[in-house]
Write a protein that holds these residues in place. Structure first.
Motif, mmCIF file in Angstrom:
data_model
loop_
_atom_site.group_PDB
_atom_site.id
_atom_site.type_symbol
_atom_site.label_atom_id
_atom_site.label_comp_id
_atom_site.label_asym_id
_atom_site.label_seq_id
_atom_site.Cartn_x
_atom_site.Cartn_y
_atom_site.Cartn_z
ATOM 1 N N THR A 7 0.905 -1.372 -0.077
ATOM 2 C CA THR A 7 -0.086 0.064 -0.168
ATOM 3 C C THR A 7 0.832 1.270 0.016
ATOM 4 O OG1 THR A 7 -0.207 0.009 2.315
ATOM 5 C CG2 THR A 7 -1.970 -1.233 1.195
ATOM 6 N N THR A 8 2.054 1.233 -0.116
ATOM 7 C CA THR A 8 3.050 2.284 -0.220
ATOM 8 C C THR A 8 3.984 2.298 -1.320
ATOM 9 O OG1 THR A 8 4.705 1.231 1.331
ATOM 10 C CG2 THR A 8 2.813 2.713 2.401
ATOM 11 N N GLY A 9 4.376 3.479 -1.826
ATOM 12 C CA GLY A 9 5.625 3.127 -2.846
ATOM 13 C C GLY A 9 5.114 3.759 -4.127
ATOM 14 N N ARG A 11 2.186 6.871 -6.136
ATOM 15 C CA ARG A 11 1.574 8.328 -5.994
ATOM 16 C C ARG A 11 0.091 8.141 -6.246
ATOM 17 N NH1 ARG A 11 3.559 10.734 -10.316
ATOM 18 N NH2 ARG A 11 4.656 8.817 -10.866
ATOM 19 N N LYS A 13 -4.023 6.553 -6.165
ATOM 20 C CA LYS A 13 -4.883 6.454 -4.983
ATOM 21 C C LYS A 13 -5.247 4.854 -5.027
ATOM 22 C CE LYS A 13 -9.268 7.773 -2.963
ATOM 23 N NZ LYS A 13 -10.794 8.469 -3.044
#
Length: 298
Positions: A7-9, A11, A13
């Motif tokens: 869920t990260t890394g 830009r 949504k």
């Protein structure tokens, strides 16, 4: 259970268990395990590369010509927003269009530039990505007539440029790989008079308004036209005009359209379509093929 995704890394949504009914014309159906709205093409490539082909991928445009089943969609649904909705005049009567651009925007941009031959896109209720994939058409023309090539991001994150010939177009079909997302396309028109182009677009818009239930919760043309036949005429001859199942109904205005009268589940809509197919086959010996795409878990 929703499949796991980092869920990260990136830009864009990313939304887990994302309701899809509000995003499709029928206003029915379940949730996506994950809904990703990328910030741009690089963001999309990076996101898919990290998945490494481990999950099903489905692109979602305006949500026309689509039944999302009530059990929702496994894997990741990709929705292209504003970063992918631009249309540019490249000269020589060529338009470069983002995969999220609507048919109305493409045809209007062509009109303003004096580019003829793309007016029919005014009559396709969808985005470039969708009608490139399905060889969308209306009023005697189809995407195969005007597409030069398109850029796609494959499910493993690699990007390819595919010519119209490589897509192997046939009626409402292409050989675009499953999970590929069309991020841009180039269409070839020819010089034309702005007023005449505008008049043809107005004619198409009026014809749709007059003959189709555009103000209802619908999904566009339900069945492909069989060789030598019109699907609506076969449905009408089978006595299906106004036929209902739950909250779904065969349109009284145009019998190749199904509508959600307000309470239909996707199972109602798909079940009604199958009942129409059964009646047409039984009464006239013609097997109708779905034009609307049906996706997800029952």
């Amino acid at each position: 259970m929703t499949a796991q995704v980092a869920t990260t890394g990136f830009r864009g949504k990313l939304t887990p268990d994302a309701p899809l009914a509000k995003l499709v014309w029928f206003k029915s159906g379940g949730a996506a395990d994950w809904l990703f709205e990328p910030a741009d093409a690089d963001d999309l490539r990076d996101f898919l590369a990290r998945l490494d082909g481990g999950l099903p991928i489905m692109a979602l445009g305006l949500g026309s010509n689509l039944i999302i089943r009530d059990g929702g969609v496994p894997g990741v649904v990709i929705r292209l927003g504003k970063p992918f909705s631009k249309v540019k005049n490249r000269g020589d009567n060529v338009l470069e269009c983002g995969g999220g651009a609507s048919g109305i925007l493409v045809s209007s941009t062509a009109r303003d530039a004096g580019i003829a031959g793309l007016e029919f896109l005014r009559g396709i209720p969808g985005t470039v990505g969708g009608f490139v994939r399905m060889n969308g058409g209306a009023y005697g023309r189809e995407v195969a007539d005007v597409l030069i090539d398109c850029d796609v991001v494959l499910s493993d994150g690699t990007c390819r440029r595919l010519s119209a010939a490589e897509l192997g177009y046939s009626y409402r079909h292409s050989n675009l790989p499953d999970g590929a997302v069309v991020i841009s396309a180039r269409f070839q028109g020819h010089p034309g008079d702005v007023a005449e182009i505008g008049a043809e677009m107005d004619r198409i818009a009026q014809a749709r308004e007059t003959s189709q239930p555009l103000r209802s919760k619908t999904g566009g043309s339900t069945f492909k036209n069989p060789a030598g036949h019109k699907a609506w005429a076969l449905v009408d001859a089978a006595g299906c005009r106004g036929l209902t199942m739950g909250g779904a109904q065969v349109s009284e205005k145009h019998t190749n359209f199904l509508i959600n009268t307000g309470t239909a589940t996707s199972a109602d809509i798909e079940g009604l379509g199958e009942e129409v197919r059964r009646r047409v086959s039984q009464s006239q010996g013609v097997d109708l093929e779905w034009e609307i795409k049906r996706v997800g878990r029952p």
